[in-house]
Design a protein around this motif. Structure first.
Motif, PDB file in Angstrom:
ATOM      1  N   LEU A 110       0.803  -1.233   0.000  1.00  0.00           N
ATOM      2  CA  LEU A 110       0.000   0.000   0.000  1.00  0.00           C
ATOM      3  C   LEU A 110       0.838   1.287   0.000  1.00  0.00           C
ATOM      4  O   LEU A 110       0.437   2.292  -0.579  1.00  0.00           O
ATOM      5  CB  LEU A 110      -0.916   0.037   1.230  1.00  0.00           C
ATOM      6  N   ILE A 111       1.970   1.280   0.709  1.00  0.00           N
ATOM      7  CA  ILE A 111       2.683   2.540   0.983  1.00  0.00           C
ATOM      8  C   ILE A 111       3.880   2.672   0.035  1.00  0.00           C
ATOM      9  O   ILE A 111       4.761   1.813   0.023  1.00  0.00           O
ATOM     10  CB  ILE A 111       3.153   2.571   2.454  1.00  0.00           C
ATOM     11  N   VAL A 255       1.580   9.917  11.064  1.00  0.00           N
ATOM     12  CA  VAL A 255       0.768   9.379  12.162  1.00  0.00           C
ATOM     13  C   VAL A 255      -0.710   9.786  11.987  1.00  0.00           C
ATOM     14  O   VAL A 255      -1.606   8.994  12.270  1.00  0.00           O
ATOM     15  CB  VAL A 255       1.333   9.827  13.526  1.00  0.00           C
ATOM     16  N   ILE A 256      -0.960  10.986  11.500  1.00  0.00           N
ATOM     17  CA  ILE A 256      -2.353  11.401  11.246  1.00  0.00           C
ATOM     18  C   ILE A 256      -2.758  11.141   9.804  1.00  0.00           C
ATOM     19  O   ILE A 256      -3.840  10.606   9.531  1.00  0.00           O
ATOM     20  CB  ILE A 256      -2.550  12.893  11.597  1.00  0.00           C
ATOM     21  N   THR A 257      -1.890  11.495   8.864  1.00  0.00           N
ATOM     22  CA  THR A 257      -2.294  11.399   7.452  1.00  0.00           C
ATOM     23  C   THR A 257      -2.382   9.950   6.964  1.00  0.00           C
ATOM     24  O   THR A 257      -3.130   9.654   6.023  1.00  0.00           O
ATOM     25  CB  THR A 257      -1.304  12.176   6.563  1.00  0.00           C
ATOM     26  N   GLY A 258      -1.638   9.047   7.600  1.00  0.00           N
ATOM     27  CA  GLY A 258      -1.590   7.653   7.176  1.00  0.00           C
ATOM     28  C   GLY A 258      -2.972   7.016   7.133  1.00  0.00           C
ATOM     29  O   GLY A 258      -3.709   7.096   8.117  1.00  0.00           O
ATOM     30  N   PHE A 259      -3.325   6.411   6.024  1.00  0.00           N
ATOM     31  CA  PHE A 259      -4.608   5.732   5.781  1.00  0.00           C
ATOM     32  C   PHE A 259      -5.785   6.710   5.739  1.00  0.00           C
ATOM     33  O   PHE A 259      -6.815   6.415   5.163  1.00  0.00           O
ATOM     34  CB  PHE A 259      -4.867   4.625   6.814  1.00  0.00           C
ATOM     35  N   LEU A 263      -5.093   5.260   1.165  1.00  0.00           N
ATOM     36  CA  LEU A 263      -4.433   4.068   1.718  1.00  0.00           C
ATOM     37  C   LEU A 263      -2.909   4.158   1.648  1.00  0.00           C
ATOM     38  O   LEU A 263      -2.223   3.517   2.430  1.00  0.00           O
ATOM     39  CB  LEU A 263      -4.939   2.808   1.007  1.00  0.00           C
ATOM     40  N   GLY A 264      -2.389   4.949   0.728  1.00  0.00           N
ATOM     41  CA  GLY A 264      -0.927   5.103   0.641  1.00  0.00           C
ATOM     42  C   GLY A 264      -0.428   6.335   1.359  1.00  0.00           C
ATOM     43  O   GLY A 264       0.743   6.711   1.202  1.00  0.00           O
TER      44      GLY A 264
END
Ligand code: PLP
Length: 439
Positions: A110-111, A255-259, A263-264
């Motif tokens: 995903l990342i 930490v906040i923007t993730g997912f 999803l990436g």
């Protein structure tokens, strides 16, 4: 439409429990931020979907989402079921298990920047892991961070997050840096430099002078923690170029923007690939797991054991289960289009309500998360810009919403979840309109 009165919300039971808690829990809470609920720390009984309930029997439409993790809303049944099933097979092995590989494989898929990763328990720890890797690979000691960004509560990052006033911050190219807490190791101040965010020329000039001692530049790709300010188009690519030029690690704190933004993460959204990045909050719907991910070239320092990363509780069965289930639901249901749509609708509705009521409400953000402030100034592009905001008015707004059953983070940050419905968005706009009329 009739003006909704404050509900008959009382906080009597919470107040009594807080008094009892204070005898044994420092400040009555387990995390500093929880002190700042309205009108004081609140004790909750349960959460379901877009709602959370407190010990006084109050129901809140929740845009706090536990400070971000609950991207699927409270108590998603598939997450709960996975946690229960996996827990019954053991909790923690001091050894490996298959699901850990599956989760890591999913994150690598995903990342964009993820080639190798390690699991930790929370964002604060993962930030420290990334910094250690950066120092080890570059052989340099310092990192550059930005005013108003939050990277956890540990010593070397608990500086530069807030300041008493614009004047106190001093010159843009040589800011005064304030500790967030007493008791920080004084030499932790030697580990980093700080600059205002979103000012590429300033960073370029600084890095040209100081690159020989710089191991990393760490940034929230969107400045979520103070005003939800978006990066200017050239900023993140500019950081990428600078880091490439001087062999510095570019670390995205997702930490906040993730997912949440996709999803990436923000790295996919902005098409800028960092060397190392940190994912936490929304990864596991409220269970404690984070990941430091990165390019193999950097992460191989952990692989070959030259950088130590450890943790008794890392990647336990229930937390890995929660993360796998969360990602499964996100991939299957693809809620992001809805998160953006509801977010934009809510932002537009609040802006219209402010126009109708003559309030100087200003909104910045992306949709899945955004920030509301009160100011007559132009939209802030960095932390300094946020210091002109009317904090007292924001507190009255947040309190008014809370007294009418809508819960928002005290500094004006709103999170949308996949559990929010059109009716929730309409209710929030109506309630906010009522509150704005009273300010
Ligand atoms: C951007 C960012 N980085 C790091 C952290 C620290 O994460 P944790 O609270 O999980 O330690 C937070 C927490 O809010 C955060 O918002």
């Amino acid at each position: 439409m009739e003006l909704s009165q404050p509900k008959t919300i009382t906080y009597t039971e919470s107040a009594a429990l807080l008094e009892r808690a204070r005898q044994v829990l420092a400040g009555g809470v387990s995390s500093e931020f929880r002190k700042y609920n309205h009108p004081h720390a609140i004790f909750y009984t349960h959460g379901l979907g877009s709602r959370i309930y407190d010990v006084d029997g109050n129901e809140y439409l929740d845009f706090t989402l536990s400070q971000g993790p609950l991207l699927l809303g409270h108590s998603h049944p598939e997450v709960l079921q996975a946690v229960q099933e996996y827990s019954e097979q053991g909790q923690l092995f001091a050894g490996q298990h298959l699901r850990e590989i599956k989760l890591a494989e999913k994150l690598v898929q995903l990342i964009p920047s993820a080639e190798l990763l390690r699991f930790c328990l929370d964002g604060s720890e993962a930030v420290q892991t990334a910094l250690r890797v950066a120092r080890a690979k570059t052989g340099r000691q310092k990192f550059l961070r930005f005013e108003g960004h939050y990277h956890g509560w540990l010593d070397n990052v608990a500086w530069g997050f807030s300041a008493p006033s614009l004047e106190a911050l001093g010159e843009r190219d040589n800011p005064t840096v304030f500790p967030w807490s007493q008791g920080l190791a004084t030499n932790s101040r030697d580990e980093f430099s700080v600059l205002p965010w979103n000012d590429l020329a300033l960073v370029e000039e600084f890095v040209a002078r100081n690159h020989q001692e710089l191991a990393a530049i760490i940034t929230e790709p969107i400045m979520c923690n103070n005003g939800c300010i978006l990066p200017e188009p050239a900023f993140l690519p500019g950081l990428r170029n600078l880091c490439d030029q001087y062999g510095i690690a570019l670390i995205f704190d997702e930490v906040i923007t993730g997912f949440r933004v996709g999803l990436g993460g923000a790295q996919q959204f902005y098409d800028v690939t960092p060397d190392l990045s940190i994912f936490a909050k929304a990864l596991a719907s409220g269970y404690p797991i984070s990941a430091v991910v990165g390019k193999r070239d950097w992460m191989k320092r952990i692989e070959d054991g030259s950088v130590i990363h450890a943790g008794t509780m890392n990647a336990g069965n229930p937390t890995v289960a929660a993360a796998l289930a969360t990602l499964k639901v996100l991939e299957r249901e693809q809620p992001h289009q809805r998160l953006y749509q509801y977010g934009w609708q809510l932002m537009a509705g609040l802006q219209q309500a402010a126009a109708d009521t003559g309030q100087n409400l200003q909104i910045q953000g992306l949709g899945p998360m955004f920030s509301t402030v009160f100011t007559d100034s132009a939209p802030a592009r960095d932390y300094r810009g946020t210091l002109a905001n009317d904090k007292a008015k924001l507190s009255r707004f947040i309190a008014g919403l809370h007294n009418r059953g809508v819960r928002v983070i005290g500094r004006g940050l709103w999170y949308i979840s996949a559990a929010h419905t059109q009716a929730d968005i309409d209710q929030a706009i109506q309630t906010a309109t009522d509150v704005l009329k009273t300010l």
